[in-house]
Design a protein around this motif. Structure first.
Motif, PDB file in Angstrom:
ATOM      1  N   GLN A 147      40.319 -40.085  77.459  1.00 23.39           N
ATOM      2  CA  GLN A 147      39.597 -39.664  76.257  1.00 23.39           C
ATOM      3  C   GLN A 147      39.064 -40.864  75.475  1.00 23.39           C
ATOM      4  OE1 GLN A 147      41.654 -36.782  73.841  1.00 23.39           O
ATOM      5  NE2 GLN A 147      39.945 -36.626  72.373  1.00 23.39           N
ATOM      6  N   GLY A 150      35.905 -42.203  76.787  1.00 24.17           N
ATOM      7  CA  GLY A 150      34.744 -41.466  76.299  1.00 24.17           C
ATOM      8  C   GLY A 150      34.427 -41.766  74.841  1.00 24.17           C
ATOM      9  N   ARG A 153      32.845 -44.911  74.226  1.00 22.05           N
ATOM     10  CA  ARG A 153      31.514 -44.946  74.858  1.00 22.05           C
ATOM     11  C   ARG A 153      31.365 -46.002  75.961  1.00 22.05           C
ATOM     12  NH1 ARG A 153      29.691 -45.416  69.977  1.00 22.05           N
ATOM     13  NH2 ARG A 153      28.112 -46.952  70.603  1.00 22.05           N
ATOM     14  N   ILE A 156      31.374 -41.494  80.662  1.00 24.01           N
ATOM     15  CA  ILE A 156      32.033 -40.186  80.689  1.00 24.01           C
ATOM     16  C   ILE A 156      32.969 -40.240  81.884  1.00 24.01           C
ATOM     17  CG2 ILE A 156      31.729 -37.692  80.862  1.00 24.01           C
ATOM     18  CD1 ILE A 156      28.901 -38.067  79.702  1.00 24.01           C
ATOM     19  N   LYS A 290      26.737 -31.991  74.230  1.00 22.56           N
ATOM     20  CA  LYS A 290      28.045 -31.363  74.416  1.00 22.56           C
ATOM     21  C   LYS A 290      29.185 -32.372  74.535  1.00 22.56           C
ATOM     22  CE  LYS A 290      28.625 -28.628  77.782  1.00 22.56           C
ATOM     23  NZ  LYS A 290      28.396 -28.012  79.097  1.00 22.56           N
ATOM     24  N   ASN A 291      28.885 -33.622  74.933  1.00 22.01           N
ATOM     25  CA  ASN A 291      29.965 -34.597  75.159  1.00 22.01           C
ATOM     26  C   ASN A 291      30.517 -35.103  73.823  1.00 22.01           C
ATOM     27  OD1 ASN A 291      31.689 -36.591  76.104  1.00 22.01           O
ATOM     28  ND2 ASN A 291      30.026 -38.088  76.363  1.00 22.01           N
ATOM     29  N   GLN A 294      30.328 -38.884  72.804  1.00 30.48           N
ATOM     30  CA  GLN A 294      29.063 -39.429  72.298  1.00 30.48           C
ATOM     31  C   GLN A 294      28.611 -38.749  71.008  1.00 30.48           C
ATOM     32  OE1 GLN A 294      27.280 -38.935  76.482  1.00 30.48           O
ATOM     33  NE2 GLN A 294      25.899 -40.417  75.524  1.00 30.48           N
TER      34      GLN A 294
ATOM     35  N   PRO B  55      36.287 -34.265  80.313  1.00 34.03           N
ATOM     36  CA  PRO B  55      35.762 -35.045  79.178  1.00 34.03           C
ATOM     37  C   PRO B  55      35.123 -34.171  78.096  1.00 34.03           C
ATOM     38  CG  PRO B  55      34.433 -35.415  81.161  1.00 34.03           C
ATOM     39  CD  PRO B  55      35.625 -34.618  81.581  1.00 34.03           C
ATOM     40  N   TYR B  56      34.721 -32.959  78.461  1.00 36.64           N
ATOM     41  CA  TYR B  56      34.048 -32.105  77.478  1.00 36.64           C
ATOM     42  C   TYR B  56      35.030 -31.285  76.655  1.00 36.64           C
ATOM     43  CZ  TYR B  56      29.916 -33.626  79.893  1.00 36.64           C
ATOM     44  OH  TYR B  56      28.934 -34.419  80.410  1.00 36.64           O
TER      45      TYR B  56
END
Lengths: 359, 359
Positions: A147, A150, A153, A156, A290-291, A294, B55-56
């Motif tokens: 996590q 992500g 950044r 992903i 959706k991510n 980001q 990741p989502y």
């Protein structure tokens, strides 16, 4: 008279030394010439148990506990510039943020020592070497690295962003994740800001460099202490402060909702008195996606721009640099340790010079 | 050819620099000339949660956690001596042990950099900046400073020992207690020794300097790794290792019972291959007394002497120095940061020279 002779001899010597160091640097990195270095605790509080301490049969009765201080390691180079840099890490981090990069290059600590600045690196209260807390805490060993990959950044997980300024070998990722350390207890904002303000009281006028979570705490510290002469903030993540009655609406994102806070106009006006620059890196979308890793940064960058406009409207001097907009691509949440961190440091040096902060 | 010219020029420059630095030092402390400095994590393990990371919609499923590493900050001076010093703190402590003293003077980090040694200061796994642990832990904020005042032999709270080598102002005591930080989880010996052994594998041959609880872990590290070329141990507090079948009886004291451990003769013999020196400070009684803060050290000093005799009987080279016996009075449990720490460092330098360890 004796002092004058010494002083002249020292000046000649220093020039010779610097010339020599410069020649050696033709092949390799110069040595660092450090006038003084050391560490100390600053700020914090003390709790006292009732009762009487018995040294022959000790129990907690009558004993004290000092905690909630910050821990600071500092280095002052010879012929240092006027304002040192105070470097404050972000969430889950400690002084390592500014030290050797995950792939083994020099970080901001060394880079700015080489550029003649005194450097103070902080572990904020209840973090890292400042782990003595006045409250009991449970630290849960929860796997969370994918996590952070992500949220920070890099990409992903398990994919890296194309062109990301981050070395892709496993050893780098290993060092990167081991650069985290937990909080010992909650991050109580007044405890953090009062300790860092106590640091500025101790050392005098200096420039505050913040990252992520310390961004918002940095504005509060500047309100507390006029020795904060400027702020360089990398990717501030929360705590944007507006005058009461002028707070923008919360900004929802796939990474959660970002709320700004209201403060008195008197306090807000203090933020208009110092130069502030904010940098954000790459792979921040301009429209919702959706991510969560980001999208959370999309609303932070938007809020930073609103904040800049508000401070500047009241006479302030806030600049927001979104790095890709000036042609610098691939930066993560940690621009100062990314592969192009010399370029990022050059930007900061240029800004300090423009503002007369590098005398 | 180009390299040769550079090399000659550098040598001349280096000599000039050193001469200049020496002249400047006539008035004040010399600058430190640091060839390189930085930090890294070393050792440790990784735990993996079952499942697949999304990741989502991130949850702990499929995520990893790296922890149980040591964190190391290092500095290498120009023209460094062959063997650097690895400095390992004791119980409740971190790298600060070796940094600025509680009363603001230079500690072993700076003192031995000035004497030409590379210096690596450790935060052991689950301590300070190495706080990422693989186990969940609760840190209790229990007031305990008056007991440490006694255990660390500053005095019997609130009284200082007469002639103690410790500044008696409140600011010093404040810094002293804020130099503590809790363990994030249990001190599992194999985790500690394997991380420090990994450090010796990474950096090569070096001298280990231990304090208190790291004393015993230091012997174990030397058994694990032949790059430990010598050990300087200040007031080792536990973990004395004897050959199986030759372990002395436990030693009761008002501060608890001290037990030694048995190891294989093959492992024990490794401790006979390197020079080892042990120092204990003052106010350690020779006969049992009621004060636990002092009496616990009586049995440790006794055990250290038994251990010295055993290692030396098998061909080893262990020296135990009880400082008051050589006329050095007033030292606490932290001789390397006490008021006379230059004198204490001089003893260490002399020993390193005698053993040919300062080339």
């Amino acid at each position: 008279m004796k002092n004058k002779i010494y002083s002249y001899r020292n000046s000649v010597c220093l020039l010779l030394m610097l010339a020599c160091v410069s020649i050696i640097a033709q092949e390799k990195q110069k040595p660092l010439i450090i006038e003084q270095q050391g560490s100390f605790a600053v700020g914090g509080t003390i709790i006292e148990n009732p009762g009487t301490f018995d040294p022959y049969n000790p129990t907690p009765a009558g004993q004290t506990l000092r905690g909630d201080h910050a821990y600071v390691f500092y280095q002052i180079p010879v012929t240092a510039r006027k304002f040192p840099l105070v470097m404050w890490h972000g969430i889950g981090q400690f002084s390592k943020t500014w030290e050797t990069t995950p792939d083994g290059r020099e970080g901001y600590q060394n880079i700015f020592l080489r550029r003649g600045f005194g450097v103070y690196v902080i572990d904020q209260p209840r973090r890292g070497d400042a782990g003595r807390s006045t409250v009991t805490a449970t630290i849960t060993a929860t796997p969370d690295e994918q996590q952070w990959f992500g949220t920070f950044r890099i990409g992903i997980y398990p994919n890296y962003f194309e062109g990301v300024q981050f070395a892709k070998d496993p050893a780098t990722l290993n060092q990167y994740f081991r650069s985290m350390t937990p909080s010992i207890g909650p991050i109580e904002i007044p405890i953090m800001t009062s300790a860092v303000s106590a640091l500025f009281t101790k050392i005098g006028p200096a420039i505050l460099v913040t990252h992520s979570h310390s961004g918002g705490m940095g504005w509060l510290t500047a309100i507390l202490n006029q020795n904060v002469k400027a702020i360089v903030s990398y990717e501030p993540g929360s705590g944007f402060l507006f005058p009461e009655g002028e707070v923008p609406a919360p900004k929802p994102s796939a990474g959660g909702t970002l709320e700004a806070s209201g403060i008195s106009m008197a306090d807000f006006m203090k933020l208009t008195k110092i130069p502030i620059i904010i940098y954000y890196g790459d792979n921040i979308p301009s429209d919702p996606i959706k991510n969560p890793g980001q999208d959370g940064w999309r609303v932070r960058l938007e809020m930073a721009k609103l904040w800049r406009d508000k401070v500047n409207k009241y006479g302030g001097d806030v600049t927001v640099i979104h790095l890709p907009e000036i042609g610098i691509k691939g930066n993560t949440h940690f621009p100062f340790s990314d592969l192009n961190n010399i370029q990022i440091a050059d930007l900061m040096s240029k800004w300090l010079k423009e503002k007369g902060l590098d005398k």
